[in-house]
Design a protein around this motif. Structure first.
Motif, PDB file in Angstrom:
ATOM      1  N   VAL A 102       0.845  -1.192   0.000  1.00 47.88           N
ATOM      2  CA  VAL A 102       0.000   0.000   0.000  1.00 47.88           C
ATOM      3  C   VAL A 102       0.883   1.245   0.000  1.00 47.88           C
ATOM      4  O   VAL A 102       1.811   1.348   0.790  1.00 47.88           O
ATOM      5  CB  VAL A 102      -0.924   0.030   1.242  1.00 47.88           C
ATOM      6  N   ARG A 103       0.578   2.154  -0.917  1.00 48.03           N
ATOM      7  CA  ARG A 103       1.245   3.455  -0.921  1.00 48.03           C
ATOM      8  C   ARG A 103       0.152   4.510  -0.864  1.00 48.03           C
ATOM      9  O   ARG A 103      -0.661   4.618  -1.792  1.00 48.03           O
ATOM     10  CB  ARG A 103       2.101   3.636  -2.163  1.00 48.03           C
ATOM     11  N   CYS A 104       0.134   5.241   0.248  1.00 47.41           N
ATOM     12  CA  CYS A 104      -0.902   6.243   0.468  1.00 47.41           C
ATOM     13  C   CYS A 104      -0.231   7.572   0.806  1.00 47.41           C
ATOM     14  O   CYS A 104       0.507   7.657   1.783  1.00 47.41           O
ATOM     15  CB  CYS A 104      -1.826   5.797   1.595  1.00 47.41           C
ATOM     16  N   ASN A 105      -0.479   8.579  -0.004  1.00 46.67           N
ATOM     17  CA  ASN A 105       0.041   9.917   0.240  1.00 46.67           C
ATOM     18  C   ASN A 105      -1.127  10.838   0.565  1.00 46.67           C
ATOM     19  O   ASN A 105      -2.053  10.981  -0.244  1.00 46.67           O
ATOM     20  CB  ASN A 105       0.799  10.448  -0.978  1.00 46.67           C
ATOM     21  N   LEU A 106      -1.076  11.441   1.751  1.00 41.08           N
ATOM     22  CA  LEU A 106      -2.139  12.324   2.205  1.00 41.08           C
ATOM     23  C   LEU A 106      -1.586  13.735   2.344  1.00 41.08           C
ATOM     24  O   LEU A 106      -0.663  13.966   3.117  1.00 41.08           O
ATOM     25  CB  LEU A 106      -2.680  11.859   3.565  1.00 41.08           C
ATOM     26  N   GLY A 107      -2.137  14.662   1.599  1.00 40.76           N
ATOM     27  CA  GLY A 107      -1.763  16.067   1.695  1.00 40.76           C
ATOM     28  C   GLY A 107      -2.958  16.888   2.111  1.00 40.76           C
ATOM     29  O   GLY A 107      -4.066  16.367   2.253  1.00 40.76           O
ATOM     30  N   SER A 108      -2.765  18.165   2.297  1.00 41.24           N
ATOM     31  CA  SER A 108      -3.879  19.007   2.721  1.00 41.24           C
ATOM     32  C   SER A 108      -4.902  19.209   1.602  1.00 41.24           C
ATOM     33  O   SER A 108      -6.080  19.420   1.877  1.00 41.24           O
ATOM     34  CB  SER A 108      -3.376  20.359   3.224  1.00 41.24           C
ATOM     35  N   LYS A 109      -4.450  19.112   0.345  1.00 37.47           N
ATOM     36  CA  LYS A 109      -5.356  19.321  -0.781  1.00 37.47           C
ATOM     37  C   LYS A 109      -5.372  18.166  -1.772  1.00 37.47           C
ATOM     38  O   LYS A 109      -6.167  18.160  -2.700  1.00 37.47           O
ATOM     39  CB  LYS A 109      -4.978  20.603  -1.522  1.00 37.47           C
ATOM     40  N   HIS A 110      -4.473  17.202  -1.587  1.00 38.03           N
ATOM     41  CA  HIS A 110      -4.373  16.087  -2.530  1.00 38.03           C
ATOM     42  C   HIS A 110      -4.309  14.757  -1.785  1.00 38.03           C
ATOM     43  O   HIS A 110      -3.887  14.705  -0.633  1.00 38.03           O
ATOM     44  CB  HIS A 110      -3.113  16.225  -3.400  1.00 38.03           C
ATOM     45  N   ILE A 111      -4.710  13.717  -2.488  1.00 42.17           N
ATOM     46  CA  ILE A 111      -4.634  12.363  -1.943  1.00 42.17           C
ATOM     47  C   ILE A 111      -4.263  11.416  -3.076  1.00 42.17           C
ATOM     48  O   ILE A 111      -4.610  11.664  -4.241  1.00 42.17           O
ATOM     49  CB  ILE A 111      -5.970  11.949  -1.280  1.00 42.17           C
ATOM     50  N   GLU A 112      -3.568  10.362  -2.719  1.00 44.34           N
ATOM     51  CA  GLU A 112      -3.168   9.365  -3.708  1.00 44.34           C
ATOM     52  C   GLU A 112      -3.095   8.011  -3.011  1.00 44.34           C
ATOM     53  O   GLU A 112      -2.525   7.903  -1.930  1.00 44.34           O
ATOM     54  CB  GLU A 112      -1.800   9.743  -4.272  1.00 44.34           C
ATOM     55  N   LEU A 113      -3.693   7.001  -3.627  1.00 46.30           N
ATOM     56  CA  LEU A 113      -3.661   5.651  -3.073  1.00 46.30           C
ATOM     57  C   LEU A 113      -3.334   4.655  -4.179  1.00 46.30           C
ATOM     58  O   LEU A 113      -4.002   4.624  -5.215  1.00 46.30           O
ATOM     59  CB  LEU A 113      -5.000   5.287  -2.426  1.00 46.30           C
ATOM     60  N   HIS A 114      -2.293   3.859  -3.949  1.00 42.75           N
ATOM     61  CA  HIS A 114      -1.914   2.764  -4.836  1.00 42.75           C
ATOM     62  C   HIS A 114      -1.884   1.475  -4.014  1.00 42.75           C
ATOM     63  O   HIS A 114      -1.407   1.487  -2.878  1.00 42.75           O
ATOM     64  CB  HIS A 114      -0.522   2.990  -5.439  1.00 42.75           C
ATOM     65  N   VAL A 115      -2.385   0.392  -4.581  1.00 43.30           N
ATOM     66  CA  VAL A 115      -2.348  -0.910  -3.934  1.00 43.30           C
ATOM     67  C   VAL A 115      -1.782  -1.903  -4.944  1.00 43.30           C
ATOM     68  O   VAL A 115      -2.266  -1.996  -6.073  1.00 43.30           O
ATOM     69  CB  VAL A 115      -3.754  -1.359  -3.474  1.00 43.30           C
ATOM     70  N   LYS A 116      -0.755  -2.604  -4.525  1.00 42.92           N
ATOM     71  CA  LYS A 116      -0.087  -3.594  -5.383  1.00 42.92           C
ATOM     72  C   LYS A 116       0.303  -2.981  -6.720  1.00 42.92           C
ATOM     73  O   LYS A 116       0.160  -3.598  -7.771  1.00 42.92           O
ATOM     74  CB  LYS A 116      -0.963  -4.826  -5.574  1.00 42.92           C
ATOM     75  N   GLY A 117       0.784  -1.728  -6.691  1.00 43.30           N
ATOM     76  CA  GLY A 117       1.246  -1.048  -7.887  1.00 43.30           C
ATOM     77  C   GLY A 117       0.155  -0.444  -8.754  1.00 43.30           C
ATOM     78  O   GLY A 117       0.447   0.188  -9.755  1.00 43.30           O
ATOM     79  N   GLN A 118      -1.107  -0.623  -8.391  1.00 42.18           N
ATOM     80  CA  GLN A 118      -2.205  -0.086  -9.187  1.00 42.18           C
ATOM     81  C   GLN A 118      -2.816   1.128  -8.487  1.00 42.18           C
ATOM     82  O   GLN A 118      -3.066   1.097  -7.284  1.00 42.18           O
ATOM     83  CB  GLN A 118      -3.281  -1.143  -9.394  1.00 42.18           C
ATOM     84  N   GLU A 119      -3.048   2.177  -9.265  1.00 42.26           N
ATOM     85  CA  GLU A 119      -3.670   3.390  -8.716  1.00 42.26           C
ATOM     86  C   GLU A 119      -5.146   3.131  -8.435  1.00 42.26           C
ATOM     87  O   GLU A 119      -5.888   2.690  -9.303  1.00 42.26           O
ATOM     88  CB  GLU A 119      -3.522   4.538  -9.717  1.00 42.26           C
ATOM     89  N   ILE A 120      -5.554   3.406  -7.203  1.00 41.04           N
ATOM     90  CA  ILE A 120      -6.974   3.309  -6.832  1.00 41.04           C
ATOM     91  C   ILE A 120      -7.631   4.667  -7.078  1.00 41.04           C
ATOM     92  O   ILE A 120      -8.670   4.756  -7.709  1.00 41.04           O
ATOM     93  CB  ILE A 120      -7.143   2.883  -5.359  1.00 41.04           C
ATOM     94  N   PHE A 121      -7.041   5.731  -6.548  1.00 40.24           N
ATOM     95  CA  PHE A 121      -7.470   7.093  -6.845  1.00 40.24           C
ATOM     96  C   PHE A 121      -6.320   8.050  -6.603  1.00 40.24           C
ATOM     97  O   PHE A 121      -5.371   7.753  -5.877  1.00 40.24           O
ATOM     98  CB  PHE A 121      -8.721   7.511  -6.056  1.00 40.24           C
ATOM     99  N   LYS A 122      -6.434   9.206  -7.253  1.00 37.30           N
ATOM    100  CA  LYS A 122      -5.412  10.239  -7.142  1.00 37.30           C
ATOM    101  C   LYS A 122      -6.054  11.544  -7.578  1.00 37.30           C
ATOM    102  O   LYS A 122      -6.741  11.573  -8.601  1.00 37.30           O
ATOM    103  CB  LYS A 122      -4.225   9.911  -8.038  1.00 37.30           C
ATOM    104  N   GLY A 123      -5.863  12.604  -6.790  1.00 38.43           N
ATOM    105  CA  GLY A 123      -6.400  13.882  -7.226  1.00 38.43           C
ATOM    106  C   GLY A 123      -6.507  14.897  -6.124  1.00 38.43           C
ATOM    107  O   GLY A 123      -6.066  14.692  -4.990  1.00 38.43           O
ATOM    108  N   LYS A 124      -7.140  16.013  -6.497  1.00 34.00           N
ATOM    109  CA  LYS A 124      -7.341  17.129  -5.576  1.00 34.00           C
ATOM    110  C   LYS A 124      -8.605  16.879  -4.757  1.00 34.00           C
ATOM    111  O   LYS A 124      -9.667  16.597  -5.311  1.00 34.00           O
ATOM    112  CB  LYS A 124      -7.461  18.442  -6.350  1.00 34.00           C
ATOM    113  N   LEU A 125      -8.471  16.975  -3.441  1.00 35.25           N
ATOM    114  CA  LEU A 125      -9.607  16.785  -2.547  1.00 35.25           C
ATOM    115  C   LEU A 125     -10.644  17.890  -2.752  1.00 35.25           C
ATOM    116  O   LEU A 125     -10.296  19.015  -3.122  1.00 35.25           O
ATOM    117  CB  LEU A 125      -9.142  16.786  -1.091  1.00 35.25           C
ATOM    118  N   PHE A 126     -11.899  17.583  -2.472  1.00 38.86           N
ATOM    119  CA  PHE A 126     -12.970  18.559  -2.607  1.00 38.86           C
ATOM    120  C   PHE A 126     -12.748  19.740  -1.666  1.00 38.86           C
ATOM    121  O   PHE A 126     -13.013  20.886  -2.007  1.00 38.86           O
ATOM    122  CB  PHE A 126     -14.332  17.909  -2.317  1.00 38.86           C
TER     123      PHE A 126
END
Length: 157
Positions: free
Chosen positions: A43-67
Motif C-alpha cells: 500500500v502506498r498512500c500519500n495524504l496532503g492538505s489538498k491532494h490524496i493518492e492511493l496505490h495498492v499492489k502497484g495499481q492506482e486506486i485514486f489520485k487527485g485534488k480533494l474537494f
C-alpha cells in the motif's frame, strides 16, 4: 463528540467502485476494499492538505485534488484484516455548512439524494453539539438546512 453522534444516528455512505466514503462535521472517512491478503508493504498512500493518492499492489486506486482542505499531518490510514483500507482525514473547516459534494474535485460525487442526506446529517450533528442535553440522533429535519441550517446563535435562551 462526533463519534458518539455518528454511532447513534448512522452514516450516509457515498458508494464508489472501490468502496465508499462518508463525512462528519470534522472528518472524512474513506473505506477501500482491497484483495484479501494485501500487506501494508503493498500500500502506498500519500495524504496532503489538498491532494490524496492511493496505490495498492502497484495499481492506482485514486489520485487527485480533494474537494476541501484537510489537516495533512492529522490524516491516517490503516489496513484492516488485510482486506480493507480505512483513511481518516481531518477537515480544516469544521462547520456544518462544509458538506463535501464529492471526495475529489469532479470525482466520486454524491448523487443529489446522498448529498441531501449528508447535509441533513451534518446539520443534525451541529444541532446536537449546540444542545448537548438533547438527543438528535433519530431526528428528522425539513426546510432550510443547506449551508448548515438556520443560525439560532443570536436567540436569547
Amino acid at each position: 463528540m462526533s463519534t458518539h453522534f455518528e454511532e447513534r444516528s448512522g452514516v450516509i455512505l457515498c458508494r464508489t467502485s472501490w468502496g465508499s466514503w462518508y463525512q462528519t462535521m470534522e472528518e472524512v472517512f474513506i473505506e477501500v476494499n482491497v484483495p484479501h491478503g494485501t500487506s501494508g508493504k503493498e500500500v502506498r498512500c500519500n495524504l496532503g492538505s489538498k491532494h490524496i493518492e492511493l496505490h495498492v499492489k502497484g495499481q492506482e486506486i485514486f489520485k487527485g485534488k480533494l474537494f476541501g482542505t484537510t489537516v495533512s499531518d492529522e490524516g491516517t490510514w490503516t489496513l484492516e484484516d488485510k482486506c480493507l483500507i480505512r483513511i481518516v482525514l481531518m477537515k480544516t473547516n469544521r462547520e456544518a455548512g462544509n458538506c463535501w459534494a464529492s471526495l475529489l474535485e469532479g470525482q466520486y460525487c454524491a448523487d443529489a439524494w446522498v448529498q441531501d442526506q449528508m447535509q441533513r446529517k451534518l446539520t443534525l450533528e451541529r444541532f446536537h453539539r449546540e444542545n448537548p442535553g438533547f438527543d438528535f440522533s433519530g431526528a428528522e429535519i425539513s426546510g432550510n438546512f443547506a449551508g448548515g441550517g438556520p443560525d439560532f446563535s443570536n436567540l436569547q435562551k
